[in-house]
Structure formats: C-alpha cells, structure tokens
Design a protein around this motif. Sequence first.
Motif, PDB file in Angstrom:
ATOM      1  N   PHE A 114      41.010  50.283  22.161  1.00  0.00           N
ATOM      2  CA  PHE A 114      40.909  48.830  21.996  1.00  0.00           C
ATOM      3  C   PHE A 114      39.517  48.370  22.428  1.00  0.00           C
ATOM      4  O   PHE A 114      38.742  49.109  23.032  1.00  0.00           O
ATOM      5  CB  PHE A 114      41.925  48.110  22.894  1.00  0.00           C
ATOM      6  N   TYR A 115      39.252  47.087  22.145  1.00  0.00           N
ATOM      7  CA  TYR A 115      38.088  46.433  22.737  1.00  0.00           C
ATOM      8  C   TYR A 115      38.437  44.968  22.956  1.00  0.00           C
ATOM      9  O   TYR A 115      39.374  44.419  22.350  1.00  0.00           O
ATOM     10  CB  TYR A 115      36.850  46.558  21.851  1.00  0.00           C
ATOM     11  N   CYS A 116      37.694  44.326  23.855  1.00  0.00           N
ATOM     12  CA  CYS A 116      37.822  42.883  24.047  1.00  0.00           C
ATOM     13  C   CYS A 116      36.437  42.300  24.254  1.00  0.00           C
ATOM     14  O   CYS A 116      35.507  42.999  24.679  1.00  0.00           O
ATOM     15  CB  CYS A 116      38.756  42.544  25.211  1.00  0.00           C
ATOM     16  N   ARG A 117      36.302  41.017  23.928  1.00  0.00           N
ATOM     17  CA  ARG A 117      35.008  40.337  24.003  1.00  0.00           C
ATOM     18  C   ARG A 117      34.981  39.367  25.178  1.00  0.00           C
ATOM     19  O   ARG A 117      36.009  38.756  25.514  1.00  0.00           O
ATOM     20  CB  ARG A 117      34.756  39.537  22.714  1.00  0.00           C
ATOM     21  N   PRO A 118      33.814  39.187  25.809  1.00  0.00           N
ATOM     22  CA  PRO A 118      33.711  38.179  26.869  1.00  0.00           C
ATOM     23  C   PRO A 118      33.739  36.780  26.280  1.00  0.00           C
ATOM     24  O   PRO A 118      33.179  36.528  25.209  1.00  0.00           O
ATOM     25  CB  PRO A 118      32.350  38.497  27.504  1.00  0.00           C
ATOM     26  N   ILE A 119      34.410  35.887  26.977  1.00  0.00           N
ATOM     27  CA  ILE A 119      34.457  34.487  26.537  1.00  0.00           C
ATOM     28  C   ILE A 119      33.512  33.652  27.403  1.00  0.00           C
ATOM     29  O   ILE A 119      32.523  33.105  26.921  1.00  0.00           O
ATOM     30  CB  ILE A 119      35.901  33.940  26.595  1.00  0.00           C
ATOM     31  N   ALA A 120      33.821  33.558  28.693  1.00  0.00           N
ATOM     32  CA  ALA A 120      32.943  32.826  29.619  1.00  0.00           C
ATOM     33  C   ALA A 120      33.464  33.017  31.025  1.00  0.00           C
ATOM     34  O   ALA A 120      34.671  33.135  31.252  1.00  0.00           O
ATOM     35  CB  ALA A 120      32.900  31.340  29.266  1.00  0.00           C
ATOM     36  N   ASN A 121      32.521  33.059  31.990  1.00  0.00           N
ATOM     37  CA  ASN A 121      32.870  33.054  33.417  1.00  0.00           C
ATOM     38  C   ASN A 121      33.915  34.110  33.784  1.00  0.00           C
ATOM     39  O   ASN A 121      34.885  33.842  34.480  1.00  0.00           O
ATOM     40  CB  ASN A 121      33.378  31.664  33.824  1.00  0.00           C
ATOM     41  N   SER A 159      38.710  37.929  25.991  1.00  0.00           N
ATOM     42  CA  SER A 159      39.631  37.666  24.900  1.00  0.00           C
ATOM     43  C   SER A 159      40.812  38.630  24.959  1.00  0.00           C
ATOM     44  O   SER A 159      40.817  39.608  25.716  1.00  0.00           O
ATOM     45  CB  SER A 159      38.917  37.858  23.563  1.00  0.00           C
ATOM     46  N   ASP A 160      41.836  38.366  24.156  1.00  0.00           N
ATOM     47  CA  ASP A 160      42.874  39.356  23.920  1.00  0.00           C
ATOM     48  C   ASP A 160      42.225  40.626  23.385  1.00  0.00           C
ATOM     49  O   ASP A 160      41.181  40.589  22.710  1.00  0.00           O
ATOM     50  CB  ASP A 160      43.885  38.851  22.892  1.00  0.00           C
ATOM     51  N   ALA A 161      42.864  41.749  23.672  1.00  0.00           N
ATOM     52  CA  ALA A 161      42.358  43.013  23.167  1.00  0.00           C
ATOM     53  C   ALA A 161      42.631  43.146  21.675  1.00  0.00           C
ATOM     54  O   ALA A 161      43.656  42.680  21.167  1.00  0.00           O
ATOM     55  CB  ALA A 161      43.018  44.171  23.914  1.00  0.00           C
ATOM     56  N   ILE A 162      41.698  43.784  20.987  1.00  0.00           N
ATOM     57  CA  ILE A 162      41.834  44.073  19.566  1.00  0.00           C
ATOM     58  C   ILE A 162      41.876  45.594  19.400  1.00  0.00           C
ATOM     59  O   ILE A 162      40.983  46.306  19.895  1.00  0.00           O
ATOM     60  CB  ILE A 162      40.659  43.485  18.769  1.00  0.00           C
ATOM     61  N   LYS A 163      42.905  46.091  18.727  1.00  0.00           N
ATOM     62  CA  LYS A 163      43.018  47.534  18.525  1.00  0.00           C
ATOM     63  C   LYS A 163      42.014  47.970  17.454  1.00  0.00           C
ATOM     64  O   LYS A 163      41.854  47.310  16.422  1.00  0.00           O
ATOM     65  CB  LYS A 163      44.431  47.909  18.091  1.00  0.00           C
ATOM     66  N   LEU A 164      41.324  49.075  17.723  1.00  0.00           N
ATOM     67  CA  LEU A 164      40.430  49.617  16.712  1.00  0.00           C
ATOM     68  C   LEU A 164      41.242  50.066  15.496  1.00  0.00           C
ATOM     69  O   LEU A 164      42.426  50.387  15.620  1.00  0.00           O
ATOM     70  CB  LEU A 164      39.626  50.775  17.299  1.00  0.00           C
ATOM     71  N   PRO A 165      40.636  50.088  14.316  1.00  0.00           N
ATOM     72  CA  PRO A 165      41.396  50.315  13.078  1.00  0.00           C
ATOM     73  C   PRO A 165      42.018  51.713  13.018  1.00  0.00           C
ATOM     74  O   PRO A 165      41.615  52.628  13.758  1.00  0.00           O
ATOM     75  CB  PRO A 165      40.351  50.124  11.988  1.00  0.00           C
ATOM     76  N   PRO A 166      42.994  51.896  12.099  1.00  0.00           N
ATOM     77  CA  PRO A 166      43.680  53.191  11.979  1.00  0.00           C
ATOM     78  C   PRO A 166      42.748  54.365  11.697  1.00  0.00           C
ATOM     79  O   PRO A 166      43.070  55.499  12.076  1.00  0.00           O
ATOM     80  CB  PRO A 166      44.644  52.956  10.808  1.00  0.00           C
TER      81      PRO A 166
END
Length: 292
Positions: A178-185, A189-196
Amino acid sequence: MKIRHLLFLFLFTACNPVNDFLTNDIPFDEPLIFKPELVPDSMLIHSGIFSPDLNEYYFTLSDKDFTSFTVKYIRKGEGKWSEPEDAFFNTAYFEHGMNFSPDGKSIYFSSTRPTGIEGIPETWHIWRSQRMNGEWSKPEFIDIPNLRNRMVSHPSITHDGSIFFHSGTPNYEELQLFYCRPIANGIFSDAIKLPPVINFDSQMVTPWISPDESYLIFQAASKLYLSFKSKNGVWEKPQILNEVINKHAEGNPYVTPNEQFLFYVSGVEPNPEKNWAVHWVDIITIFDKKNK
C-alpha cells in the motif's frame, strides 16, 4: 548498458565508497556480506539502513524464533564504526522495519508499542520521530485511517512524504503493498493498495520505493522483484531479480541514499534458513543483469 556502466564509473570516482562505508571490500557485480560481525551467533539480522549522510547505520536483530526484535545502530567516528548501541526509539516492545525520509529529518519505523487509541489492536504500526535542533523528538503514531485494525509495517518514504509499506491482518495474512499520502500537520490519507500487477501474490512484503517513485523493489514468495513506473504513472509488470541476488530467501531490499548500492537480507550457506546476512551489490547489477 554501456552508458550505465560509464555512469557507474563516474559515480564510483566522484564518490568514495571506501570512505562512505569504511570498508576495503566494495561489491560490483557479485554481492558481498556487509559487516557480518554485527550479528551474534544466536540472532538473525533482518535489515540495514543508512542515514542520508551515511554516518549512521541502523539494523534489526531478532532471536531465531522471532519472539523478540530490536534495532541497533553504529556511527562513524575517527575513521571507524562505533560499537553497536540500542537505537534511541527502542522500547520494551518490538521495533524493526525502519527507514529515513530522503532529507534525513525524520525516521520512520515499525513498532508493537500501544497506540493509546481505543479499538486499535496491539500489533505492528508505523511511528515517526523528527530531528529538531539536533535531537530526535518523541515518536508519534502514524494513523492511517482505513488500516487501523490491521498490521502495518516496513515504511519507505518518498520526496513528497508519501509512505509505501505492507499491511495485513494481525495474524500476518493477506499481506499486500500500500501507500498513503501526507495531507497536513502529520495527518495522512487513507491507504491505497498498489494495483494487482504489483500485488500478484498473497504475501507481498518489505517494499522499498525510490524517492522519486520511479521504481519499486519488494519481496514476494521469498524473492526480490523490481517494477518501474511508466511516464504516464502506471506500474509495469515486475521483473524477478536475477539469480546473482535471488539465491536463498531474500527480503528487506534497500537502496543506499547515494543510489549506489542495493542492500538486502539473504540466507547464508551451509544453513541459509537459520543463518541470515545483509548483502550488498552495486545498483547497476539489478538493471544490467538479465532478469527473468
């Protein structure tokens, strides 16, 4: 490929690996074991990473039954490495799977310490400490909202502060990347699963992402794989790394901050299942050798 070899020779001359790593044995197209003396006979080593200035080296040890984990580190001083000491973030719980942010201002790691948040199970989660005025701050829990009830481990950090990691159930099933992005402070974000095309197996673990997100190295079925991201942002079908690297159940890939060497853990003969070592090899090898 000749261009890449010329580039390597330029980098080899511009950077001095002997001084950078304080060793006379520098690998090229055949892996070498890095500092085997750091591993007591009764323990296993799981990973090794450097601070971005290459002045500190952190590594994870466990007993051979995987009932305890700890992180040690060594540092440069007067032209040699120090004796191993406990990492500053060690606790009575377990720590491992650490990585620095590319700028060296933060270190991320996995820990079983309690989060103090009701409803979050006591399993591996990601924590972060930040360097402020030369001192490391108290570690803070990285809350990934949609993975609160799962095990989350082995963070790898990009230039924009995104975190790539593996996650599964608390009993280590359904392990995916998975990966997640920084939003602030400090909010993510919610985790996003890498593609199949990346998550092609049920045991996908220990990702290392290049800081610019151009390529990804990870472990699947005890082998190391490499995937590139195309210009339109799509992950390409992973290549299994060649037999020079994939020999005895490899894992925990890591590329040094100067992008010169690949580090990873592999079993060592005559008993590779019970004897592990950190290996290193020049990064050009994983691109130049024929992959299957």
